[in-house]
Design a protein around this motif. Structure first.
Motif, PDB file in Angstrom:
ATOM      1  N   CYS A  84       0.815  -1.223   0.000  1.00  0.00           N
ATOM      2  CA  CYS A  84       0.000   0.000   0.000  1.00  0.00           C
ATOM      3  C   CYS A  84       0.842   1.265   0.000  1.00  0.00           C
ATOM      4  CB  CYS A  84      -0.899   0.024   1.244  1.00  0.00           C
ATOM      5  SG  CYS A  84      -2.036  -1.342   1.396  1.00  0.00           S
ATOM      6  N   ASP A  85       2.004   1.205   0.648  1.00  0.00           N
ATOM      7  CA  ASP A  85       2.851   2.382   0.759  1.00  0.00           C
ATOM      8  C   ASP A  85       3.805   2.533  -0.419  1.00  0.00           C
ATOM      9  OD1 ASP A  85       4.541   0.285   1.250  1.00  0.00           O
ATOM     10  OD2 ASP A  85       5.139   0.924   3.273  1.00  0.00           O
ATOM     11  N   GLY A  86       3.669   1.678  -1.416  1.00  0.00           N
ATOM     12  CA  GLY A  86       4.535   1.749  -2.586  1.00  0.00           C
ATOM     13  C   GLY A  86       5.884   1.083  -2.400  1.00  0.00           C
ATOM     14  N   GLU A  87       6.124   0.474  -1.255  1.00  0.00           N
ATOM     15  CA  GLU A  87       7.388  -0.198  -0.982  1.00  0.00           C
ATOM     16  C   GLU A  87       7.226  -1.715  -1.119  1.00  0.00           C
ATOM     17  OE1 GLU A  87      10.312   1.345  -0.468  1.00  0.00           O
ATOM     18  OE2 GLU A  87       9.183   3.180  -0.909  1.00  0.00           O
ATOM     19  N   PRO A  88       8.321  -2.445  -1.362  1.00  0.00           N
ATOM     20  CA  PRO A  88       8.219  -3.892  -1.597  1.00  0.00           C
ATOM     21  C   PRO A  88       7.710  -4.650  -0.380  1.00  0.00           C
ATOM     22  CG  PRO A  88      10.311  -3.051  -2.416  1.00  0.00           C
ATOM     23  CD  PRO A  88       9.690  -1.944  -1.626  1.00  0.00           C
ATOM     24  N   ILE A  89       6.931  -5.694  -0.660  1.00  0.00           N
ATOM     25  CA  ILE A  89       6.507  -6.634   0.375  1.00  0.00           C
ATOM     26  C   ILE A  89       6.933  -8.070   0.026  1.00  0.00           C
ATOM     27  CG2 ILE A  89       4.602  -5.262   1.275  1.00  0.00           C
ATOM     28  CD1 ILE A  89       2.683  -6.931  -0.455  1.00  0.00           C
ATOM     29  N   GLN A  90       7.214  -8.339  -1.265  1.00  0.00           N
ATOM     30  CA  GLN A  90       7.742  -9.627  -1.695  1.00  0.00           C
ATOM     31  C   GLN A  90       8.618  -9.415  -2.924  1.00  0.00           C
ATOM     32  OE1 GLN A  90       5.184 -13.414  -0.476  1.00  0.00           O
ATOM     33  NE2 GLN A  90       4.236 -12.355  -2.178  1.00  0.00           N
ATOM     34  N   HIS A  91       9.554 -10.345  -3.128  1.00  0.00           N
ATOM     35  CA  HIS A  91      10.495 -10.242  -4.246  1.00  0.00           C
ATOM     36  C   HIS A  91      10.777 -11.652  -4.745  1.00  0.00           C
ATOM     37  CE1 HIS A  91      14.953  -9.323  -5.540  1.00  0.00           C
ATOM     38  NE2 HIS A  91      14.171  -9.582  -6.566  1.00  0.00           N
ATOM     39  N   PHE A  92      10.460 -11.917  -6.016  1.00  0.00           N
ATOM     40  CA  PHE A  92      10.728 -13.220  -6.628  1.00  0.00           C
ATOM     41  C   PHE A  92      11.696 -13.050  -7.794  1.00  0.00           C
ATOM     42  CE2 PHE A  92       6.467 -13.732  -4.775  1.00  0.00           C
ATOM     43  CZ  PHE A  92       6.656 -14.887  -4.018  1.00  0.00           C
ATOM     44  N   ASP A  93      12.633 -13.992  -7.895  1.00  0.00           N
ATOM     45  CA  ASP A  93      13.591 -13.949  -9.006  1.00  0.00           C
ATOM     46  C   ASP A  93      14.054 -15.375  -9.290  1.00  0.00           C
ATOM     47  OD1 ASP A  93      15.146 -12.950 -11.031  1.00  0.00           O
ATOM     48  OD2 ASP A  93      16.399 -11.673  -9.760  1.00  0.00           O
ATOM     49  N   MET A  94      14.966 -15.529 -10.264  1.00  0.00           N
ATOM     50  CA  MET A  94      15.377 -16.847 -10.736  1.00  0.00           C
ATOM     51  C   MET A  94      16.663 -17.333 -10.110  1.00  0.00           C
ATOM     52  SD  MET A  94      14.435 -16.685 -14.790  1.00  0.00           S
ATOM     53  CE  MET A  94      15.613 -15.403 -15.226  1.00  0.00           C
ATOM     54  N   GLY A  95      17.418 -16.468  -9.414  1.00  0.00           N
ATOM     55  CA  GLY A  95      18.702 -16.872  -8.876  1.00  0.00           C
ATOM     56  C   GLY A  95      19.774 -16.882  -9.952  1.00  0.00           C
ATOM     57  N   PRO A  96      21.010 -17.157  -9.551  1.00  0.00           N
ATOM     58  CA  PRO A  96      22.130 -17.112 -10.501  1.00  0.00           C
ATOM     59  C   PRO A  96      22.237 -18.391 -11.326  1.00  0.00           C
ATOM     60  CG  PRO A  96      22.936 -17.674  -8.314  1.00  0.00           C
ATOM     61  CD  PRO A  96      21.457 -17.419  -8.170  1.00  0.00           C
ATOM     62  N   SER A  97      22.912 -18.297 -12.454  1.00  0.00           N
ATOM     63  CA  SER A  97      23.239 -19.479 -13.247  1.00  0.00           C
ATOM     64  C   SER A  97      24.504 -20.126 -12.649  1.00  0.00           C
ATOM     65  CB  SER A  97      23.449 -19.080 -14.706  1.00  0.00           C
ATOM     66  OG  SER A  97      24.554 -18.202 -14.807  1.00  0.00           O
ATOM     67  N   PRO A  98      24.813 -21.381 -12.979  1.00  0.00           N
ATOM     68  CA  PRO A  98      24.119 -22.234 -13.946  1.00  0.00           C
ATOM     69  C   PRO A  98      22.787 -22.719 -13.406  1.00  0.00           C
ATOM     70  CG  PRO A  98      25.858 -23.476 -12.861  1.00  0.00           C
ATOM     71  CD  PRO A  98      26.008 -22.062 -12.400  1.00  0.00           C
ATOM     72  N   TYR A  99      21.812 -22.803 -14.305  1.00  0.00           N
ATOM     73  CA  TYR A  99      20.465 -23.185 -13.899  1.00  0.00           C
ATOM     74  C   TYR A  99      20.311 -24.702 -13.951  1.00  0.00           C
ATOM     75  CZ  TYR A  99      19.532 -18.226 -14.558  1.00  0.00           C
ATOM     76  OH  TYR A  99      19.562 -16.857 -14.462  1.00  0.00           O
ATOM     77  N   PRO A 100      19.472 -25.258 -13.082  1.00  0.00           N
ATOM     78  CA  PRO A 100      19.414 -26.722 -12.953  1.00  0.00           C
ATOM     79  C   PRO A 100      18.930 -27.456 -14.196  1.00  0.00           C
ATOM     80  CG  PRO A 100      17.710 -25.657 -11.629  1.00  0.00           C
ATOM     81  CD  PRO A 100      18.637 -24.581 -12.074  1.00  0.00           C
ATOM     82  N   LEU A 101      18.106 -26.827 -15.020  1.00  0.00           N
ATOM     83  CA  LEU A 101      17.625 -27.493 -16.226  1.00  0.00           C
ATOM     84  C   LEU A 101      18.278 -26.917 -17.485  1.00  0.00           C
ATOM     85  CD1 LEU A 101      13.802 -28.037 -15.584  1.00  0.00           C
ATOM     86  CD2 LEU A 101      15.776 -29.286 -14.717  1.00  0.00           C
ATOM     87  N   ALA A 102      19.361 -26.205 -17.319  1.00  0.00           N
ATOM     88  CA  ALA A 102      20.122 -25.558 -18.393  1.00  0.00           C
ATOM     89  C   ALA A 102      19.448 -24.278 -18.875  1.00  0.00           C
ATOM     90  CB  ALA A 102      20.403 -26.493 -19.564  1.00  0.00           C
ATOM     91  N   TRP A 103      18.141 -24.292 -18.999  1.00  0.00           N
ATOM     92  CA  TRP A 103      17.391 -23.101 -19.397  1.00  0.00           C
ATOM     93  C   TRP A 103      17.140 -22.207 -18.194  1.00  0.00           C
ATOM     94  CZ3 TRP A 103      17.037 -22.555 -24.465  1.00  0.00           C
ATOM     95  CH2 TRP A 103      17.117 -23.697 -25.261  1.00  0.00           C
ATOM     96  N   ALA A 104      17.005 -20.893 -18.449  1.00  0.00           N
ATOM     97  CA  ALA A 104      16.593 -19.998 -17.376  1.00  0.00           C
ATOM     98  C   ALA A 104      15.243 -20.466 -16.834  1.00  0.00           C
ATOM     99  CB  ALA A 104      16.501 -18.561 -17.887  1.00  0.00           C
ATOM    100  N   PRO A 105      14.981 -20.316 -15.553  1.00  0.00           N
ATOM    101  CA  PRO A 105      13.744 -20.852 -14.979  1.00  0.00           C
ATOM    102  C   PRO A 105      12.463 -20.257 -15.548  1.00  0.00           C
ATOM    103  CG  PRO A 105      15.361 -20.574 -13.257  1.00  0.00           C
ATOM    104  CD  PRO A 105      15.949 -19.934 -14.492  1.00  0.00           C
TER     105      PRO A 105
END
Length: 526
Positions: A84-105
């Motif tokens: 509500c205040d315009g500030e973050p409450i959650q943050h989702f991302d893919m993490g660093p490579s190398p990725y477990p299935l070779a492709w970006a998540p």
């Protein structure tokens, strides 16, 4: 041209969208005779599905189109949930490579371009016939066949027999209705408008560089970065807007006013939806099965709608092959719904949880939500891996409901030929079961494995170079993903299904043979 009363095919696929085309490609590559029907003659030219995950890219890699998709997709940006205040409450991302299935998540992509690539791949398969402008009017069954009554583009009708039929014909699925299969509500129903825009290149810098979930009670909104100049906004419709089938352009531009003016971009597509959550009560009626939106629908808050349909296709393709080739009994097909139904429900539960965060309309409860989420993260919003939100398979054809069984097996970069450059592992191996060993086996282990491995038709692979002395193929990893995976799960071997899911693992070398024998018994071949 579809002939009257042709010879029966192995599988009739009803619907030639992404899921139907993927299934047809996977079946055709296995040499099965497939007939595909779609009442439309053209690919729908506007965007709908918008995101792919690494499991989907692994399927497209298998089909051979992943490279052609590169110009039409981009890695998924980080997603910030703004309170509500315009500030973050959650943050989702893919993490660093190398990725477990070779492709970006995760990726965003252009659906018409994907469908064009899929159709081109299907068109190159000699055992697959595609019938556009053909509508399946009747669908019945005999003891040995699914029976299709099809109307050709010229209005005449033809009959077709198939050993199995799969309805990939969307949320309104005539296949589902004719077979008396029903959907069960998972209790989510919200009206939204989805707006796809092409933004002028010189205006892109004004827009957020990340994806944003605006969890504002006055008007919840989603912003997603697509490939090129494509950007998508989704807005929850208010009570007085909820029944509108279309929103006038001036109202759309009013919604977009915080970001854009009509001079900055053009509307590519704007469509109102009710975001539903439903799943099929039964996924199979004898020789007819469901896949994709005909079997399940979910809100888009985890961008999993089409991805789950692609999981249907890759789960079903190898099972149909094994049954049609009489390598396994017909009841193997029951494991399809046994696995996919609960998995879809688990995904939907996560999507609903995210949706409840996003869609909160009460300002007091929204402020409490923001405080609670921040407190749960120790007062500092921490990055969470998007892919960690996706559940594995907990039912059906797995050795036991214990990790890592039922989860995707990694795909490292590596080589089997010591003189070759590293490639993605799947490109180095034939289709089918895969037994991966952590350490070189001794002669006794190899003797014990010979018959159960042969019964499964499994490829044996080892990541220990010493295995080459025993005639076992060695994968020389370039990124250490498998070595780390074996360390993490404290196991000596993994048996991997043809759809790349872990059937089960052996904790000790002495357990490996029994693991493979149990799989054969479960498949009805041991």
């Amino acid at each position: 041209m579809l002939q009257q009363n042709p010879e029966p095919v192995d599988v009739a696929v009803i619907g030639f969208g992404p899921v139907g085309a993927t299934l047809a490609a996977l079946l055709g590559q296995r040499g099965l005779r497939v007939a595909v029907f779609d009442k439309s003659k053209q690919i729908y030219p506007l965007p709908r599905a918008f995101a792919l995950d690494h499991e989907a890219l692994r399927v497209f890699q298998e089909i051979g189109i992943a490279g052609t998709l590169a110009p039409h997709m981009t890695p998924y940006r980080p997603t910030i949930y703004q309170g509500c205040d315009g500030e973050p409450i959650q943050h989702f991302d893919m993490g660093p490579s190398p990725y477990p299935l070779a492709w970006a998540p995760s990726y965003t992509f252009n659906q018409p371009a994907l469908e064009a690539s899929l159709r081109e791949a299907v068109g190159q398969l000699p055992t697959v016939s595609v019938h556009l402008g053909h509508e399946v009017l009747q669908l019945g069954q005999s003891p040995h066949h699914a029976l299709l009554g099809v109307r050709r583009p010229d209005g005449t009708e033809a009959q077709l027999r198939a050993r199995y039929a799969v309805g990939c014909d969307g949320g309104t699925s005539p296949t589902r209705k004719q077979m008396g299969l029903t959907l069960r509500s998972l209790d989510f129903d919200e009206p939204w408008i989805v707006i796809d825009m092409h933004v002028d290149e010189d205006k892109l810098h004004r827009l957020p560089a990340t994806n944003v979930q605006y969890c504002h009670p006055a008007r919840p909104c989603t912003y997603v970065v697509g490939p090129g100049t494509h950007r998508r906004w989704e807005f929850l419709l208010l009570a007085d807007e909820a029944e509108q089938r279309e929103m006038p352009p001036e109202s759309i531009w009013k919604l977009l006013a915080p970001w854009l003016t009509p001079a900055d971009a053009r509307i590519w597509r704007a469509a109102t939806y009710r975001f539903h959550a439903v799943v099929a009560e039964q996924w199979r009626n004898a020789r007819v099965l469901l896949a994709g939106d005909s079997a399940h629908q979910m809100p888009p808050f985890l961008a999993q709608g089409m991805c789950q349909g692609l999981r249907d296709a890759v789960n079903l393709a190898w099972k149909l092959q094994w049954v049609l080739e009489e390598r396994a009994p017909e009841n193997l097909l029951d494991s399809y719904g046994d696995e996919r139904g609960p998995q879809v429900e688990d995904v939907t539960a996560t999507v609903k949880r995210l949706g409840q965060i996003i869609c909160e309309r009460d300002p007091v409860r929204a402020a409490e939500r923001d405080q609670r989420l921040r407190e749960q993260q120790g007062g500092q919003v921490r990055m969470q891996l998007r892919q960690s939100l996706l559940p594995g398979v907990h039912h059906g054809l797995i050795d036991c409901d214990e990790l890592p069984a039922g989860t995707p097996f990694p795909q490292p970069m590596g080589s089997i030929d010591p003189d070759a450059a590293p490639r993605m592992m799947d490109d180095l191996l034939p289709r089918g079961f895969l037994l991966v060993l952590r350490h070189a086996p001794d002669a006794g282990t190899l003797r014990a494995l010979r018959n159960p491995v042969a019964a499964l038709g499994a490829q044996v692979l080892c990541i220990d170079a010493a295995a080459a002395a025993h005639g076992v193929a060695v994968l020389a990893e370039a990124d250490g993903i498998l070595a780390a995976w074996f360390d993490r799960h404290r196991c000596e071997a993994a048996l991997v299904r043809p759809d790349h899911l872990v059937y089960g693992v052996a904790r000790t070398r002495a357990d490996i043979g029994e693991l493979v024998r149990r799989a054969g018994t479960r498949l009805g071949i041991g």
